[in-house]
Design a protein around this motif. Structure first.
Motif, PDB file in Angstrom:
ATOM      1  N   UNK A 299       6.671  29.923 -21.993  1.00 33.70           N
ATOM      2  CA  UNK A 299       5.878  29.203 -22.991  1.00 33.70           C
ATOM      3  C   UNK A 299       5.823  29.943 -24.315  1.00 33.70           C
ATOM      4  N   UNK A 300       5.873  29.170 -25.398  1.00 31.94           N
ATOM      5  CA  UNK A 300       5.451  29.642 -26.701  1.00 31.94           C
ATOM      6  C   UNK A 300       3.944  29.416 -26.818  1.00 31.94           C
ATOM      7  N   UNK A 301       3.362  29.663 -27.984  1.00 31.87           N
ATOM      8  CA  UNK A 301       1.915  29.528 -28.118  1.00 31.87           C
ATOM      9  C   UNK A 301       1.445  28.094 -27.921  1.00 31.87           C
ATOM     10  N   UNK A 302       2.267  27.119 -28.332  1.00 36.38           N
ATOM     11  CA  UNK A 302       1.811  25.733 -28.306  1.00 36.38           C
ATOM     12  C   UNK A 302       2.644  24.809 -27.438  1.00 36.38           C
ATOM     13  N   UNK A 303       3.626  25.358 -26.704  1.00 36.14           N
ATOM     14  CA  UNK A 303       4.509  24.479 -25.928  1.00 36.14           C
ATOM     15  C   UNK A 303       5.242  25.308 -24.888  1.00 36.14           C
ATOM     16  N   UNK A 304       5.552  24.672 -23.758  1.00 39.52           N
ATOM     17  CA  UNK A 304       6.265  25.407 -22.728  1.00 39.52           C
ATOM     18  C   UNK A 304       6.888  24.514 -21.684  1.00 39.52           C
ATOM     19  N   UNK A 305       7.596  25.175 -20.761  1.00 38.51           N
ATOM     20  CA  UNK A 305       8.203  24.484 -19.633  1.00 38.51           C
ATOM     21  C   UNK A 305       8.059  25.313 -18.383  1.00 38.51           C
ATOM     22  N   UNK A 306       7.831  24.655 -17.256  1.00 40.42           N
ATOM     23  CA  UNK A 306       7.669  25.329 -15.971  1.00 40.42           C
ATOM     24  C   UNK A 306       8.676  24.767 -14.982  1.00 40.42           C
ATOM     25  N   UNK A 348      11.145  20.106 -13.314  1.00 39.97           N
ATOM     26  CA  UNK A 348      10.946  20.675 -14.643  1.00 39.97           C
ATOM     27  C   UNK A 348       9.752  19.977 -15.269  1.00 39.97           C
ATOM     28  N   UNK A 349       8.693  20.746 -15.533  1.00 36.82           N
ATOM     29  CA  UNK A 349       7.474  20.222 -16.136  1.00 36.82           C
ATOM     30  C   UNK A 349       7.375  20.725 -17.564  1.00 36.82           C
ATOM     31  N   UNK A 350       7.285  19.814 -18.535  1.00 32.97           N
ATOM     32  CA  UNK A 350       7.071  20.168 -19.930  1.00 32.97           C
ATOM     33  C   UNK A 350       5.608  19.960 -20.275  1.00 32.97           C
ATOM     34  N   UNK A 351       5.068  20.831 -21.125  1.00 35.38           N
ATOM     35  CA  UNK A 351       3.623  20.766 -21.372  1.00 35.38           C
ATOM     36  C   UNK A 351       3.286  21.301 -22.750  1.00 35.38           C
ATOM     37  N   UNK A 352       2.169  20.844 -23.298  1.00 37.68           N
ATOM     38  CA  UNK A 352       1.620  21.393 -24.528  1.00 37.68           C
ATOM     39  C   UNK A 352       0.869  22.679 -24.205  1.00 37.68           C
ATOM     40  N   UNK A 353       0.789  23.593 -25.182  1.00 34.27           N
ATOM     41  CA  UNK A 353       0.064  24.835 -24.981  1.00 34.27           C
ATOM     42  C   UNK A 353       0.756  25.734 -23.978  1.00 34.27           C
ATOM     43  N   UNK A 355       0.805  27.837 -20.096  1.00 36.42           N
ATOM     44  CA  UNK A 355       0.775  27.314 -18.728  1.00 36.42           C
ATOM     45  C   UNK A 355      -0.639  27.013 -18.267  1.00 36.42           C
ATOM     46  N   UNK A 356      -1.632  27.739 -18.819  1.00 36.72           N
ATOM     47  CA  UNK A 356      -3.008  27.502 -18.390  1.00 36.72           C
ATOM     48  C   UNK A 356      -3.477  26.107 -18.793  1.00 36.72           C
ATOM     49  N   UNK A 357      -3.294  25.770 -20.066  1.00 30.87           N
ATOM     50  CA  UNK A 357      -3.744  24.458 -20.552  1.00 30.87           C
ATOM     51  C   UNK A 357      -2.757  23.354 -20.214  1.00 30.87           C
ATOM     52  N   UNK A 358      -1.542  23.725 -19.796  1.00 28.68           N
ATOM     53  CA  UNK A 358      -0.519  22.724 -19.512  1.00 28.68           C
ATOM     54  C   UNK A 358      -0.587  22.119 -18.129  1.00 28.68           C
ATOM     55  N   UNK A 359      -1.559  22.528 -17.303  1.00 33.28           N
ATOM     56  CA  UNK A 359      -1.722  21.931 -15.983  1.00 33.28           C
ATOM     57  C   UNK A 359      -0.676  22.337 -14.976  1.00 33.28           C
ATOM     58  N   UNK A 360      -0.050  23.512 -15.156  1.00 35.09           N
ATOM     59  CA  UNK A 360       1.060  23.921 -14.289  1.00 35.09           C
ATOM     60  C   UNK A 360       0.605  24.143 -12.851  1.00 35.09           C
TER      61      UNK A 360
END
Length: 473
Positions: A299-306, A348-353, A355-360
């Motif tokens: 993750x970057x500060x505002x976006x990531x992938x798990x 592959x899960x993409x998310x905002x923020x 991993x904590x805020x992204x619901x991983x």
């Protein structure tokens, strides 16, 4: 079960006879477990008058889940839940139906069939060149390789230009000392030709799920993979069947992401561990393969992938590429190690923020614990109520509900998953008169009785803290 969690059985470093015995024992344990789960759910749902089926969520958070029901639904049929809300469904080739259901934490929804066609404005589309829903657009080349993942929610490309996602990679795997124990650091210097897809075809086109099937053949092995998008979901799912007959080969799947991060995060038991994405020091270089449970995240500060998984625990990350180790093929001490049929699910899960805020954590739990479906036979007034329900708004995970070992009390185990101080409010069901903190052996300790305020229990957990409660009647 615990006997077969022995340290040589788990990593695949025992002799062949061990696995013949262990597989038979696991099959017996699995059959018994499935019977007990079914009997328990039937008992819980026996008072339901909410419909013909009950869809059960065994997780402590609300979720939108896929469920398969044994119903040959046709045009003119409509599914509604026990609150009268319509549920979207689609027919499957085997005569069953796939349903999208909103489920409460530790709860269930009854489903029933009514006359009247479902009104659906589907967000799904599928072709041999693409899959798309309201959140993602995925594009394939002529063979079925993923060449683009566009996140419509974040309005950004998830892959670097020219990259291939879900990239299968093979390497010669001949450790210098211990075949079944080790992966040597220089394996990347011994690549084998990548498995190439043999073609892609559409197998589902909504309104609940859209999917394509991609097949591979390489060496003596074959792969059949279903790649799917669920309506509204921000995760791309991979259901993979492998008939594996290679020797001394390491098999990985790679996801290059258009992200820049110095560290990646890997799930551990009741927590997570950060590790560098570079190999700048000897210590970093030694972590060329690391353990994780259900997910790894970049993750970057505002976006990531798990990268989530349901049964594989070896990951590696370098720069912007997340990889999962799928299979190996040592021949010592077991000459038949890993040979044969495998089924592996990952996503592959993409998310905002971050991993904590992204619901991983929640998404990985859902991948590992699909909703259960019970066919209802009885009639009653209401669906059963869970012994304790977490109120919305907290990141704390209510991980386990179980009967106490020494009584009919209920044990609740929860933990803080994000490395932050968190609060949670629990609502014990009617009939429970006290809440006491206990240790992991369910023995009372200094935590003592907890304050119940208007049938609510409020707890604060430290970063990654595990707490266990006893509900008394």
């Amino acid at each position: 079960l615990l006997t077969h969690q022995f340290h040589d059985i788990l990593p695949g470093s025992s002799i062949r006879e061990t696995y013949v015995e262990a597989e038979a024992a696991y099959a017996d344990a699995l059959a018994l477990t499935e019977m007990l789960i079914h009997e328990g759910l039937v008992t819980l749902a026996a008072t339901s008058g909410g419909g013909q089926w009950a869809v059960v969520n065994t997780l402590g958070h609300a979720r939108r889940a896929l469920a398969v029901i044994a119903a040959d639904l046709r045009d003119g049929d409509r599914l509604v839940d026990d609150q009268g809300l319509p549920c979207v469904w689609q027919a499957l080739d085997d005569g069953r139906a796939l349903v999208l259901v909103d489920l409460p934490p530790f709860g269930m929804r009854g489903l029933r069939v009514e006359a009247g066609a479902q009104a659906v404005d589907s967000d799904l589309s599928a072709s041999p060149q693409h899959l798309e829903n309201a959140a993602l657009r995925v594009e394939f080349d002529s063979g079925g390789r993923i060449i683009r993942v566009y996140d419509k929610v974040a309005a950004r490309e998830a892959l670097p230009e020219g990259a291939i996602a879900n990239h299968f990679q093979l390497y010669q795997d001949m450790p210098a000392r211990w075949q079944a124990w080790d992966i040597d650091a220089d394996y990347e210097e011994l690549p084998l030709p990548d498995p190439l897809p043999q073609g892609v075809r559409v197998i589902e086109s909504g309104p609940v799920r859209a999917a394509v099937e991609v097949t591979y053949a390489f060496g003596a092995s074959t792969i059949r993979q279903q790649i799917s998008l669920t309506s509204g979901a921000r995760a791309l799912d991979f259901d993979t069947e492998i008939d594996w007959h290679e020797r001394h080969t390491l098999f990985k799947v790679a996801f290059p992401l258009d992200l820049q991060a110095a560290r990646a995060t890997f799930e551990s038991a009741y927590g997570a561990v950060e590790r560098p994405t570079h190999r700048s020091t000897p210590w970093d270089a030694a972590r060329f393969e690391v353990p994780a449970l259900r997910w790894a995240d970049l993750s970057e500060a505002d976006y990531g992938g798990a990268l989530l998984n349901d049964c594989k625990y070896g990951y590696d990350v370098r720069d912007n590429v997340l990889r999962l180790s799928l299979l190996r093929a040592p021949t010592m001490p077991d000459p038949e190690a890993d040979q044969g049929q495998h089924r592996i699910r990952y996503a592959l899960l993409l998310h905002d923020g971050g991993w904590q805020s992204g619901g991983v954590v929640a998404e990985a739990a859902a991948l590992n614990q699909p909703a259960h479906v019970v066919t209802l036979k009885g009639a009653g007034d209401a669906l059963p109520v869970a012994p304790v329900i977490p109120e919305a708004g907290s990141a704390v995970i209510v991980d386990t509900l179980k009967l106490a070992e020494d009584s009919g009390d209920v044990i609740v185990r929860l933990y803080e998953p994000h490395g932050a101080r968190q609060q949670i409010t629990l609502r014990p069901a009617a009939g429970f008169t006290g809440v006491h903190e206990v240790n992991i052996l369910e023995e009372a300790h200094d935590g003592g009785d907890l304050q119940v305020d208007g049938q609510r229990v409020m707890l604060t957990l430290r970063p990654y803290q595990v707490r266990t409660l006893r509900l008394t009647r």
